[in-house]
Scaffold this motif. Structure first.
Motif, PDB file in Angstrom:
ATOM      1  N   CYS A  27       0.574  -1.351   0.035  1.00 48.66           N
ATOM      2  CA  CYS A  27       0.238  -0.029  -0.152  1.00 48.66           C
ATOM      3  C   CYS A  27       1.056   1.572   0.288  1.00 48.66           C
ATOM      4  O   CYS A  27       0.464   2.181  -0.425  1.00 48.66           O
ATOM      5  CB  CYS A  27      -0.511  -0.008   1.237  1.00 48.66           C
ATOM      6  N   LYS A  28       2.364   1.069   0.380  1.00 48.74           N
ATOM      7  CA  LYS A  28       2.807   2.262  -0.082  1.00 48.74           C
ATOM      8  C   LYS A  28       2.908   3.119  -1.012  1.00 48.74           C
ATOM      9  O   LYS A  28       3.678   4.231  -1.709  1.00 48.74           O
ATOM     10  CB  LYS A  28       4.565   1.916   0.304  1.00 48.74           C
ATOM     11  N   CYS A  34      -2.911   2.998   3.431  1.00 49.31           N
ATOM     12  CA  CYS A  34      -3.891   2.383   4.557  1.00 49.31           C
ATOM     13  C   CYS A  34      -2.436   1.247   5.367  1.00 49.31           C
ATOM     14  O   CYS A  34      -1.174   1.754   5.093  1.00 49.31           O
ATOM     15  CB  CYS A  34      -4.548   1.385   3.239  1.00 49.31           C
ATOM     16  N   THR A  35      -3.459   0.428   5.966  1.00 48.13           N
ATOM     17  CA  THR A  35      -2.407  -0.557   6.105  1.00 48.13           C
ATOM     18  C   THR A  35      -2.347  -1.829   5.534  1.00 48.13           C
ATOM     19  O   THR A  35      -3.913  -2.900   6.449  1.00 48.13           O
ATOM     20  CB  THR A  35      -2.661  -0.525   8.330  1.00 48.13           C
ATOM     21  N   CYS A  36      -1.673  -2.458   5.578  1.00 42.53           N
ATOM     22  CA  CYS A  36      -1.976  -3.749   4.931  1.00 42.53           C
ATOM     23  C   CYS A  36      -0.979  -4.856   5.609  1.00 42.53           C
ATOM     24  O   CYS A  36      -0.134  -5.119   5.510  1.00 42.53           O
ATOM     25  CB  CYS A  36      -1.768  -3.683   2.742  1.00 42.53           C
ATOM     26  N   ASN A  37      -1.663  -6.148   4.810  1.00 43.79           N
ATOM     27  CA  ASN A  37      -0.879  -7.359   5.565  1.00 43.79           C
ATOM     28  C   ASN A  37      -1.029  -8.154   4.812  1.00 43.79           C
ATOM     29  O   ASN A  37      -2.723  -8.532   3.803  1.00 43.79           O
ATOM     30  CB  ASN A  37      -1.329  -7.941   7.381  1.00 43.79           C
ATOM     31  N   ASP A  38       0.260  -8.939   4.017  1.00 47.58           N
ATOM     32  CA  ASP A  38       0.072 -10.225   2.852  1.00 47.58           C
ATOM     33  C   ASP A  38      -0.652 -11.272   3.699  1.00 47.58           C
ATOM     34  O   ASP A  38      -0.725 -11.766   3.089  1.00 47.58           O
ATOM     35  CB  ASP A  38       1.093  -9.512   2.224  1.00 47.58           C
ATOM     36  N   GLN A  39      -0.409 -11.519   4.707  1.00 51.04           N
ATOM     37  CA  GLN A  39      -0.755 -12.867   5.507  1.00 51.04           C
ATOM     38  C   GLN A  39      -2.206 -12.682   5.189  1.00 51.04           C
ATOM     39  O   GLN A  39      -2.720 -13.281   5.022  1.00 51.04           O
ATOM     40  CB  GLN A  39       0.163 -12.854   6.891  1.00 51.04           C
ATOM     41  N   THR A  40      -3.343 -12.026   6.250  1.00 47.93           N
ATOM     42  CA  THR A  40      -4.525 -11.448   6.188  1.00 47.93           C
ATOM     43  C   THR A  40      -4.418 -11.144   4.914  1.00 47.93           C
ATOM     44  O   THR A  40      -6.159 -10.809   5.503  1.00 47.93           O
ATOM     45  CB  THR A  40      -4.671 -11.074   7.518  1.00 47.93           C
ATOM     46  N   LYS A  41      -4.356 -10.806   4.183  1.00 48.50           N
ATOM     47  CA  LYS A  41      -5.429 -10.093   3.498  1.00 48.50           C
ATOM     48  C   LYS A  41      -5.823  -9.092   3.577  1.00 48.50           C
ATOM     49  O   LYS A  41      -7.505  -8.662   3.241  1.00 48.50           O
ATOM     50  CB  LYS A  41      -6.071 -11.131   2.214  1.00 48.50           C
ATOM     51  N   ASP A  44      -6.319  -2.117   6.375  1.00 50.17           N
ATOM     52  CA  ASP A  44      -7.507  -1.326   6.821  1.00 50.17           C
ATOM     53  C   ASP A  44      -7.406   0.332   6.708  1.00 50.17           C
ATOM     54  O   ASP A  44      -6.068   0.681   6.859  1.00 50.17           O
ATOM     55  CB  ASP A  44      -6.669  -1.445   8.233  1.00 50.17           C
ATOM     56  N   CYS A  45      -8.848   0.641   5.937  1.00 54.38           N
ATOM     57  CA  CYS A  45      -8.370   2.871   4.934  1.00 54.38           C
ATOM     58  C   CYS A  45      -8.910   3.424   6.363  1.00 54.38           C
ATOM     59  O   CYS A  45     -10.017   4.528   5.858  1.00 54.38           O
ATOM     60  CB  CYS A  45      -8.410   2.269   4.261  1.00 54.38           C
ATOM     61  N   SER A  46      -9.596   3.013   7.355  1.00 57.87           N
ATOM     62  CA  SER A  46     -10.684   3.457   8.512  1.00 57.87           C
ATOM     63  C   SER A  46     -10.089   4.190   9.430  1.00 57.87           C
ATOM     64  O   SER A  46      -8.462   5.000   9.485  1.00 57.87           O
ATOM     65  CB  SER A  46     -11.040   2.651   9.695  1.00 57.87           C
ATOM     66  N   SER A  47     -10.727   5.923   9.532  1.00 52.77           N
ATOM     67  CA  SER A  47     -11.118   6.795  10.418  1.00 52.77           C
ATOM     68  C   SER A  47      -9.773   7.906   9.244  1.00 52.77           C
ATOM     69  O   SER A  47      -8.228   7.767  10.234  1.00 52.77           O
ATOM     70  CB  SER A  47      -9.990   6.392  11.304  1.00 52.77           C
ATOM     71  N   LYS A  48      -8.973   7.377   8.434  1.00 58.73           N
ATOM     72  CA  LYS A  48      -8.286   8.528   7.654  1.00 58.73           C
ATOM     73  C   LYS A  48      -8.969   9.542   7.125  1.00 58.73           C
ATOM     74  O   LYS A  48      -8.035  10.236   6.326  1.00 58.73           O
ATOM     75  CB  LYS A  48      -7.695   7.617   6.542  1.00 58.73           C
ATOM     76  N   ASP A  62      -8.543  -9.817   1.199  1.00 58.50           N
ATOM     77  CA  ASP A  62     -10.363 -10.951   1.703  1.00 58.50           C
ATOM     78  C   ASP A  62     -11.189  -9.486   2.119  1.00 58.50           C
ATOM     79  O   ASP A  62     -11.429  -9.883   2.724  1.00 58.50           O
ATOM     80  CB  ASP A  62      -9.455 -11.627   2.740  1.00 58.50           C
ATOM     81  N   ARG A  63      -9.897  -8.594   2.970  1.00 55.72           N
ATOM     82  CA  ARG A  63     -10.998  -7.501   3.683  1.00 55.72           C
ATOM     83  C   ARG A  63     -10.533  -6.466   3.995  1.00 55.72           C
ATOM     84  O   ARG A  63      -9.734  -6.456   4.193  1.00 55.72           O
ATOM     85  CB  ARG A  63     -10.325  -8.601   5.393  1.00 55.72           C
ATOM     86  N   LEU A  64     -11.589  -5.575   3.516  1.00 54.62           N
ATOM     87  CA  LEU A  64     -11.774  -3.418   3.064  1.00 54.62           C
ATOM     88  C   LEU A  64     -12.045  -3.231   4.425  1.00 54.62           C
ATOM     89  O   LEU A  64     -13.228  -2.809   4.165  1.00 54.62           O
ATOM     90  CB  LEU A  64     -11.672  -3.727   1.384  1.00 54.62           C
ATOM     91  N   GLN A  65     -11.785  -2.667   4.602  1.00 53.67           N
ATOM     92  CA  GLN A  65     -11.802  -0.971   6.028  1.00 53.67           C
ATOM     93  C   GLN A  65     -11.871  -0.523   6.115  1.00 53.67           C
ATOM     94  O   GLN A  65     -10.785   0.610   5.649  1.00 53.67           O
ATOM     95  CB  GLN A  65     -11.536  -1.685   7.397  1.00 53.67           C
TER      96      GLN A  65
END
Length: 368
Positions: A27-28, A34-41, A44-48, A62-65
């Motif tokens: 996500c850079k 956003c905060t991204c994690n390749d393991q959990t897919k 998190d783009c919340s509260s920005k 997999d999960r988009l916030q």
């Protein structure tokens, strides 16, 4: 000289740091919003404070916030590349509308949060492609109506939340396809009635909330098919206990004491379940006050002579439109007319007096 154990530990620490950095690198490209994690897919783009969805979010997310932002609209193709998405949160934004087809590519979506936005309506077919959806949150919006068949494709839905909207009625058969539904929340709306058989297909339902609406009665047999229902809330409705239509609800409540929160009569604090046939002896008549014409007026007009028909007041704006005026204030009211006439007469009198004075002066000068 560094010992082999210490070198190994340092190598592990550096490797962990590098992996962590790599996980966030996806996500850079958009500036690291956003905060991204390749393991959990998980992204998190919340509260920005976002007003638009960031670009370059990984397609295999997999999960988009996206909750707690300032999104006021969505492009129609906002999620077309996220075919693996199972969770999407858009709650606590400023969405007023949803473009048709915006969720069509999310065929694996299981959870959709749209609560606490400003939605006033839903496009027809907006959820038709979400055949795997198990939870849908639409609470705390401004929904005034639901399109026919809006939930027909959501046969896997377990949890539907529509509370804190402005719903006044429900389309007939709106829940008929939700045969897997276990929880339905309709509280804190403006529901005035329920369609006959509206809950008949909800045989798996366990929780139903209807409190704080404008319900005066429920149709006969409204709850008969929900054999697994273990919790229903009906309080804070203006239940009409003088009407015999309340007897079904009274008997149902009396035989299902362990399954409901209390409901009281609107005319008194008496519990609905205590109402007897003698107390609810009146026939139920609920006229549609918005379209119904009082029968007394129809009878009077039909039986009266022309001379007896009262003169009906014509609204000022309609009279003006009949005369061809475009704006209501173009036609003066009676006080304005009087003021205009008196002003005109006063001005004429002023000119007469001035003319008389001038003639008198001229006559006096001639004699002199």
């Amino acid at each position: 000289m560094m010992g082999p154990v210490l070198a190994a530990c340092l190598l592990i620490i550096l490797s962990t740091a590098w992996i962590s950095q790599a996980n966030g690198a996806t996500c850079k490209k958009d500036g690291g919003v956003c905060t991204c994690n390749d393991q959990t897919k998980n992204v998190d783009c919340s509260s920005k404070g976002l007003t638009a969805i960031p670009i370059n979010i990984p397609a295999d997310t997999d999960r988009l916030q996206l909750h707690m932002n300032k999104l006021s609209s969505l492009p129609s193709k906002a999620f077309q590349s996220f075919t693996k998405l199972t969770f999407l949160s858009l709650n606590n934004n400023q969405l007023q509308t949803l473009p048709a087809g915006v969720f069509d590519q999310l065929k694996n979506l299981e959870t959709l949060w749209l609560s606490q936005n400003q939605l006033t309506s839903l496009p027809p077919g907006i959820f038709d492609k979400l055949t795997k959806l198990t939870r849908l949150d639409l609470d705390r919006n401004q929904l005034q109506r639901l399109p026919n068949g809006v939930f027909d494709k959501l046969t896997s839905l377990n949890d539907l939340r529509l509370q804190y909207n402005q719903l006044q009625r429900l389309p007939k058969g709106v829940f008929d396809k939700l045969t897997s539904l276990k929880e339905l929340r309709l509280d804190n709306n403006q529901l005035q009635s329920l369609p006959h058989g509206v809950f008949d297909k909800l045989t798996e339902l366990k929780t139903l909330s209807l409190q704080n609406n404008q319900l005066r009665r429920v149709p006969d047999g409204a709850f008969d098919y929900m054999s697994k229902l273990n919790r229903i809330t009906l309080n804070d409705n203006p239940w009409d206990c003088s009407c015999n239509d309340i007897l079904y609800l009274a008997k149902w409540l009396a035989t299902n004491l362990e399954r409901h929160a209390g409901a009281n009569c609107d005319q008194s604090s008496k519990a609905v379940l205590e109402i007897t046939e003698e107390e609810a002896a009146e026939d139920c008549v609920y006229p549609n006050t918005t379209t119904a014409i009082p029968t007394t007026i129809i009878t009077t007009l039909a039986s009266s002579n022309d001379d007896d028909i009262p003169e009906l007041p014509v609204p000022q704006e309609n009279f003006q439109k009949f005369l061809g005026y475009q704006e209501p204030d173009h036609l003066p009211t009676q006080p304005q007319c009087l003021m205009s006439i008196s002003g005109y007469l006063g001005l004429m009198m002023f000119f007469v007096l001035i003319s008389a004075a001038i003639l008198y002066v001229i006559h006096f000068l001639k004699k002199a």
